[in-house]
Design an enzyme around this catalytic site. Sequence first.
Site, mmCIF file in Angstrom:
data_model
loop_
_atom_site.group_PDB
_atom_site.id
_atom_site.type_symbol
_atom_site.label_atom_id
_atom_site.label_comp_id
_atom_site.label_asym_id
_atom_site.label_seq_id
_atom_site.Cartn_x
_atom_site.Cartn_y
_atom_site.Cartn_z
ATOM 1 N N LYS A 29 -31.617 -22.027 28.792
ATOM 2 C CA LYS A 29 -31.093 -20.722 29.860
ATOM 3 C C LYS A 29 -29.526 -21.551 30.892
ATOM 4 C CE LYS A 29 -33.408 -17.307 31.485
ATOM 5 N NZ LYS A 29 -33.446 -16.739 30.890
ATOM 6 N N ARG A 100 -35.926 -18.159 37.834
ATOM 7 C CA ARG A 100 -36.096 -18.155 35.951
ATOM 8 C C ARG A 100 -36.862 -19.563 35.601
ATOM 9 N NH1 ARG A 100 -34.208 -12.994 33.521
ATOM 10 N NH2 ARG A 100 -32.931 -11.783 34.999
ATOM 11 N N GLY A 109 -41.574 -15.801 26.805
ATOM 12 C CA GLY A 109 -41.999 -15.013 27.525
ATOM 13 C C GLY A 109 -43.995 -16.012 27.948
ATOM 14 N N MET A 111 -43.334 -18.618 29.730
ATOM 15 C CA MET A 111 -43.500 -18.659 31.444
ATOM 16 C C MET A 111 -43.133 -17.502 32.415
ATOM 17 S SD MET A 111 -42.342 -23.119 31.177
ATOM 18 C CE MET A 111 -40.892 -22.418 30.565
ATOM 19 N N ARG A 344 -27.073 -16.749 24.197
ATOM 20 C CA ARG A 344 -28.117 -18.450 22.984
ATOM 21 C C ARG A 344 -27.329 -17.870 21.684
ATOM 22 N NH1 ARG A 344 -33.572 -16.412 24.123
ATOM 23 N NH2 ARG A 344 -33.428 -14.094 24.067
ATOM 24 N N HIS A 462 -55.252 -17.170 -6.591
ATOM 25 C CA HIS A 462 -54.436 -16.351 -7.991
ATOM 26 C C HIS A 462 -53.588 -14.978 -7.347
ATOM 27 C CE1 HIS A 462 -55.274 -14.235 -11.253
ATOM 28 N NE2 HIS A 462 -54.627 -15.334 -11.894
ATOM 29 N N GLU A 773 -52.445 -35.708 -10.852
ATOM 30 C CA GLU A 773 -52.811 -34.777 -9.898
ATOM 31 C C GLU A 773 -53.958 -35.314 -9.757
ATOM 32 O OE1 GLU A 773 -52.996 -31.724 -12.096
ATOM 33 O OE2 GLU A 773 -52.822 -32.328 -14.259
ATOM 34 N N SER A 792 -45.121 -36.389 -13.940
ATOM 35 C CA SER A 792 -44.693 -35.240 -12.829
ATOM 36 C C SER A 792 -46.260 -35.279 -12.093
ATOM 37 C CB SER A 792 -45.085 -33.701 -13.505
ATOM 38 O OG SER A 792 -44.685 -32.681 -12.944
ATOM 39 N N ASN A 796 -50.197 -29.323 -6.343
ATOM 40 C CA ASN A 796 -51.597 -28.270 -6.216
ATOM 41 C C ASN A 796 -52.681 -29.036 -6.182
ATOM 42 O OD1 ASN A 796 -49.061 -26.854 -5.719
ATOM 43 N ND2 ASN A 796 -49.846 -25.656 -7.394
ATOM 44 N N ASP A 797 -53.334 -29.612 -7.872
ATOM 45 C CA ASP A 797 -54.196 -29.988 -8.347
ATOM 46 C C ASP A 797 -54.710 -31.709 -7.084
ATOM 47 O OD1 ASP A 797 -55.661 -28.218 -9.654
ATOM 48 O OD2 ASP A 797 -55.093 -29.283 -10.921
ATOM 49 N N CYS A 890 -43.767 -30.547 -9.523
ATOM 50 C CA CYS A 890 -43.976 -29.543 -10.345
ATOM 51 C C CYS A 890 -45.094 -28.916 -9.332
ATOM 52 C CB CYS A 890 -44.572 -29.939 -11.952
ATOM 53 S SG CYS A 890 -45.926 -30.483 -12.474
ATOM 54 N N TYR A 910 -36.503 -35.491 -9.739
ATOM 55 C CA TYR A 910 -36.936 -33.735 -9.923
ATOM 56 C C TYR A 910 -38.071 -32.880 -9.005
ATOM 57 C CZ TYR A 910 -39.607 -33.368 -13.816
ATOM 58 O OH TYR A 910 -40.857 -33.250 -14.697
#
Lengths: 947, 947
Positions: A29, A100, A109, A111, A344, A462, A773, A792, A796-797, A890, A910
């Site tokens: 500010k 302020r 909001g 402070m 801003r 899922h 994996e 690759s 996830n696994d 992947c 990739y």
Amino acid sequence: MVATQQRIFFFGEGRAEGHGGMKSVLGGKGAGLAEMTNLGLPVPPGFTISTEVCMAYLTGGRRGLPPGLWEEVLHYMARLESAMDKRFGDEENPLLVSVRSGSAQSMPGMMDTVLNLGLNDQTVQGLIARTKNERFAYDAYRRFVAMFANVVLGVPCERFEQVLEREKAELGVEQDAELTVKDLKELIDRYQGLVRSETGREFPSDPYDQLQRSILAVLDSWMGPRAVEYRRIRQMSDRGGTAVNIVAMVFGNLGETSGTGVVFTRNPSTGVPGLYGDFLLNAQGEDVVAGIRTPQPIEKLATILPEAYRTLLTIADTLEAQYRDMLDLEFTIEDGRLYMLQARVGKRTGLAAVRIAVDLVREGRLTVRDAVMRVEPNHLSYFFFPVFDQQADAKSRFLVKGLPAGPGHASGRLALTSNTAVEMERRGERAILVRRETSPDDIHGMNAAVAFLTAKGGMTSHAAVVARQLGKVCVVGCDAIDLGADGTVRIGTTVLREGEALSVNGFDGKVYQGDMPVIESEVVQVLQGRMRPEQSETFRYYATFMEWVQAHQGMQVRANADLPDQAKLARLFGAEGIGLCRTEHMFFAADRMPIMQQMILAETKEERTCALNQLLPMQKKDFIGLYREMNGKPVTIRLLDPPLHEFLPKREALMMDIAQLELTTGNPIRLAEQRRLLARVEELHETNPMLGLRGCRLGIAYPEITRMQVQAIMEAACEVRAEGIDVAPEIMVPLVALASEMITQKVLIQTVADETMGRYEMRFPYHVGTMIELPRAAVTADQLAQAADFFSFGSNDLTQTTFGFSRDDAHTFLDRYLHRSAECVHCGRRTLDVKRLTCLHCGEAMTRPQANILSDDPFVTLDQEGVGSLIRLAVEQGRKTKPTIKLGLCGEHGGDPASVAYCHQLGLDYVSCSPYRIPIAKLAAAQAAIAARSAHQEAATDGQVPR
Amino acid sequence: MVATQQRIFFFGEGRAEGHGGMKSVLGGKGAGLAEMTNLGLPVPPGFTISTEVCMAYLTGGRRGLPPGLWEEVLHYMARLESAMDKRFGDEENPLLVSVRSGSAQSMPGMMDTVLNLGLNDQTVQGLIARTKNERFAYDAYRRFVAMFANVVLGVPCERFEQVLEREKAELGVEQDAELTVKDLKELIDRYQGLVRSETGREFPSDPYDQLQRSILAVLDSWMGPRAVEYRRIRQMSDRGGTAVNIVAMVFGNLGETSGTGVVFTRNPSTGVPGLYGDFLLNAQGEDVVAGIRTPQPIEKLATILPEAYRTLLTIADTLEAQYRDMLDLEFTIEDGRLYMLQARVGKRTGLAAVRIAVDLVREGRLTVRDAVMRVEPNHLSYFFFPVFDQQADAKSRFLVKGLPAGPGHASGRLALTSNTAVEMERRGERAILVRRETSPDDIHGMNAAVAFLTAKGGMTSHAAVVARQLGKVCVVGCDAIDLGADGTVRIGTTVLREGEALSVNGFDGKVYQGDMPVIESEVVQVLQGRMRPEQSETFRYYATFMEWVQAHQGMQVRANADLPDQAKLARLFGAEGIGLCRTEHMFFAADRMPIMQQMILAETKEERTCALNQLLPMQKKDFIGLYREMNGKPVTIRLLDPPLHEFLPKREALMMDIAQLELTTGNPIRLAEQRRLLARVEELHETNPMLGLRGCRLGIAYPEITRMQVQAIMEAACEVRAEGIDVAPEIMVPLVALASEMITQKVLIQTVADETMGRYEMRFPYHVGTMIELPRAAVTADQLAQAADFFSFGSNDLTQTTFGFSRDDAHTFLDRYLHRSAECVHCGRRTLDVKRLTCLHCGEAMTRPQANILSDDPFVTLDQEGVGSLIRLAVEQGRKTKPTIKLGLCGEHGGDPASVAYCHQLGLDYVSCSPYRIPIAKLAAAQAAIAARSAHQEAATDGQVPR
């Protein structure tokens, strides 16, 4: 702190001691006010106490202001008095100020702020004399007493509200505006009485006393529990501190030539240039927030106060030129004169972000490279999904917020089962499928629905994965949803029934009751040839921007696509190949499932081979489709991966069915069949299927499955090559833990591939690689690289096994780990009001919120410390064995911008992600490349070149 | 090969060119023969073609014998003729030889042997003349033709058996011995006719031709599929090659002063000194194997052929002095004269191994250090478990072989349910519980049974882990067992019913029909005070040996013990503390389970706290018991770890129950209760519980559980310290993936610990550490070490997540991974006869067996490459952060000797294992320490000192 350092910075009379680049010292500010002052814009004068004062105060044990500072404040107050030609605490011409907070990073909001400071029984008379508005003056005084007492003295604001309500009740008055001057005076007395009884002291009437205590309160608020928690949640440092801005008050509520407003310099929804926002005449900022009066669109100001409007236009242009971005401005008009209170960079939708970036380049304000850096990658999804029609004035009611797992807006009718969703679709209705959680059995319903909403599950459950795969709107993990056995859905106190209207916002996870019209994505319509580019301005902006992205993109981006139509979509979105084709998804189709089941139920190798022979032409047809769509671009096909029981009926359902058949003794043949099926299901049943007979373990246990799949892959390649398309399939072995598994499968793959090419009298390159994996694969990557042409990373696994978190189950505790700071320690519910530190459910108070265990969901954003270090190890080990090995990723992370940037750092070739995430990943890849190049250049000028 | 190197080594006439230390050149057999010759023992003369010739032949592409070798063979044959005073191929005084393989490492039955070589129609006449035994000579000739034709010419031996059977049938004769000389001559003609028709050539009558072809056949047999597979399974190198031993024939079947036998120099079952074995008069080795005639115990030889017996005694003593070990000897007596044919270190039981080692030390033949190295650690388990009474002559029939998961012998009656097992125990019967697989529900039955046998599950399945925990005999993964729905058990063609007699060998996994008496472990009886040490010689040997082990033991060995009686047993076995107390096991008791369920079903924090308050005194009582038993030794207590649904009824069972209640509409109250229970079970249901809400995730979700447990741990410690026992509890947080999890739990633990000590007005040290059982914990060990006083590697779970193998499910494919070489590629069953390379089920032949994917079960022996490198990383990172951090391992691997040795290498402070594995782990630790010291000393003399 060195005493000679400047601690207070003045702004006013056309000059500021600070400037816009001093955010860390002046806060956002303060820097904005200084910048605007220096630009010659009308800003009420004032001064900013630097953030370093805050840190000195706090590290000094909060023992009053640092030595000498109060004297400096008094000096700057004198400058302010002279600039305003008013005197602080004066009975005739009093100066009023706001105090302020304002830190370097925005903490809205969190402070404290005190307005109208300087009022007491004497100065209010001066304000009356100057403004000739007694009611205004007493109202300002009343508000000041309440605000000061709350912020500085710690009296809960509810108490003041209770006093106000009581007085209104006594007077028989409904609106605040109906209170007379006499009533307001009476109210001020009562407020001060309240302060006396709550604190045991008189309300401070000395303005300098008020000022000093307000400054200390603002400094203290930096370490207030709300602020501390806010920073912890966002991983912001506690170092930094807040600045304190003391600014001369200007009033928008002095009459019909006064007012206040908030505008964006361009439309934040669409990016269309021109002021966008609204204003209220004769009002203060608070009134706008309260929403009692309806503000007017900013264009109206042109006719009401044309001078002020013209000033605002000029200011907006000046500021955009300076900031090279769209801005969010706050202003107040006092007696026809416009003052800027804040400037801003403005928040915006993805559509607006792209259009603004492109327009700014065209206006010569931005380079292409900067424009690419300006758009948040996730924001691109606004282009691909239907969005609520902003024009339509639909009625809807907010119900609940879950996790936004599939972007886009959707509205439709509530469906509780997949069959209902399918029926609704047949009737031409849009179904919103609401389930506790979804399973592969729900695929037909999910295909039919426009959106899914689940009570359980996380960002990679899922439902979430399928949603992103199919491009459906999806909100998951809405714990507050209660699916009754009676076919109703209870959300808090609201009870819904099948067929009722619902609207879902997949960008932010919000769910509404009612039907909000949505408009389809123009980009998708153009890409799919249902609209011409000339018809869509949105598309043209998107296309321009993506051209720039493509020009800067380092790493390639491939698609996770299983079927030809997904591959087509991926190509339209710019995929540079298919990084993951999950062959099992080809078997979930209704006509294939029974054959798949036959294959699994086979008791001999012959039976199994017979079923596989029926699946062969189907797989082959899909592969031909994929190769044709990708037209020579690489296609990575993963061999069968999931546990076989995913293709069979549920064990519990079979048991129930058999129990009923036994009791009713109706159908002995069916009973025998079901018993046989159950026996096989029991045989395949696993306690932890994720860690069971799946991945390459299947191909080793049943080599005939691998044989069939490789035959389909290679026959399809032969036939498509005969059409002149250059296919070099990449065959991927899943869930490898041991080099011996990889070698066993590779030998089989090579045998079948050679056999097949021999039959077609062809010879062409193909590649055999592995998913990394499992942690064991990562730490033995040097061995795996001997047998693999590519790796690759199945993030996830790999995340599941590295953390020991089941993707299907982890939501129960992950959710808590991520939001523990909102959890009440007393009742255990996630109902803590972080601002008040009290529980909205049980009402108990806490001294401080609990720390979150995790800042990001590791299934969404790659965990760099744990999973990342395993990937890094595998990259190093793999490249050491085989420098030419191709490396990709992947998992779901392939579409997460932060993770994409990390993959760039790791030097991957990739990433691969679901089709709808491709443009996002491409933008993230371009930004990572640009950032790396900048770092490289900076380092080069420092004489250090990173590799 | 350098031509000047000696390729053939003669032995005979009291001198050998080689010696016992030349195993790698002469093979085991050749080295033994040379050694015995040099010791002046009677050995038939002969010569050994070195293993290097074999490798030169094979690497040279099998193009005949290496240049010049045949000439050397002829030269050595001449020396042999002169030594024997016979001539090879001579019609009057023919020399006959055996041609035998013999590699450096024993590969019993894997390579080829030809006996009686040198016979043809002419030389047989000389043999008749010399032995005056026409029937013997023709029988030898007949056997030679069949053996040569099989080994060298590849005619299947079944063909010869068919011819023999046909002739016997034609003659109406039942026994081979009834065949006359005329019959034998006729048989030789028919054999040679068979060779002609099978190979298209005449049987070779030239003895030198026979010799050369036999040598080549033996060389070829090194790369025969059986031998290759044998080595692959045992991870032996294909380098090495076989030697060829050509030895003059001596005959034990020349009449009543001839014979043959096999003896051990000490009793291989008990270790008692003195010859142990038997012999057959007038017989060849083959006759002993055929088992048609019953051999006589070796002591009888003293009266029948006293001279030969005395010679044998002297030879045994000479050889024991030389080999410093118990030996397994083969001898033949020809016409009263004793010849040694083989001497090798004898196999033995664990009981014998310890006694022999101790006796050899006492006899001054061995140092204590060598004695400790001599006993295979796993062999110690023979001391702790009941074993079949060798004296008893029980009738039993082998049924099936599974995986030996719990050591010891047991016999009893078949029980199909846990309830039956409990009933049987009440009736005083020994129950053998046979189940598809066991679950925590079976605990009462498992407690009651003497042994368990399961159709599914691997070495670390529930049944296996509980068996080792309770010290029960256990065989798992008997795929061939089929549990019928009708209460029968089918094993192959045998059908058993509940109550029938079964015997189980938990050392080798064999299961027998019938009741074999067992005798209880004397060591356990003495340790538990039920027998005095003076009464048991076995115990005294054990105690002496374990004293020596203790003196050399480096790393400490702790116990996995959950209850005071287990702790007591562990202490008796020499545990140096408790490394893992699984607090959840305390809740499985019948009186605690309902309270545990109440805790889980609680809907509010108050309800939950109420249940926990009931559990608190129970836990505390157990901890007091543990502390008292361990009397100041460290006790590591793990906080609650398993998924909560393990304590609740099964989901399927509830569903079935509800379905029945619904159909019968009998009991509405029970229906409602069951529905409520199901709802909670559904809520807790997880797809992959192993990766779900368990471990520290429970303690974070329900801090009141951690609070109760820590309170119980600390209150117990306070009270036991008041008794004067020095307790410093080690509190272990399970399944940590994130430093923030650890910190959160540690703060809570410290709060409760301080609170509790305050209440008791005490202050004493306690430690808070973490399990490292997730890959993420291993790779971020540097962070965890900041909050942890100790790490305990939970190698079971770490193996699960590193491999992505569920311990509960992996048996389906792990079993295949480990035994793939025995699997038929045609029918997929594990029924391949590895020797014949044909399938015993479908009869199909294979060219070579498939490679095994894994050589060891990673749940039994720690996987050093994968899991091990994560542990190594964690050790390094942990010590870097906190050099004093205490490191241990508490998975099942803590009791596996190879894994214990690896833990020593990693520099861990201790391993922890189930009580019955403690002496084994201690021995393994001592051996690792001795081996490391030896390596250190060797390196020191080389001038290199490893750290």
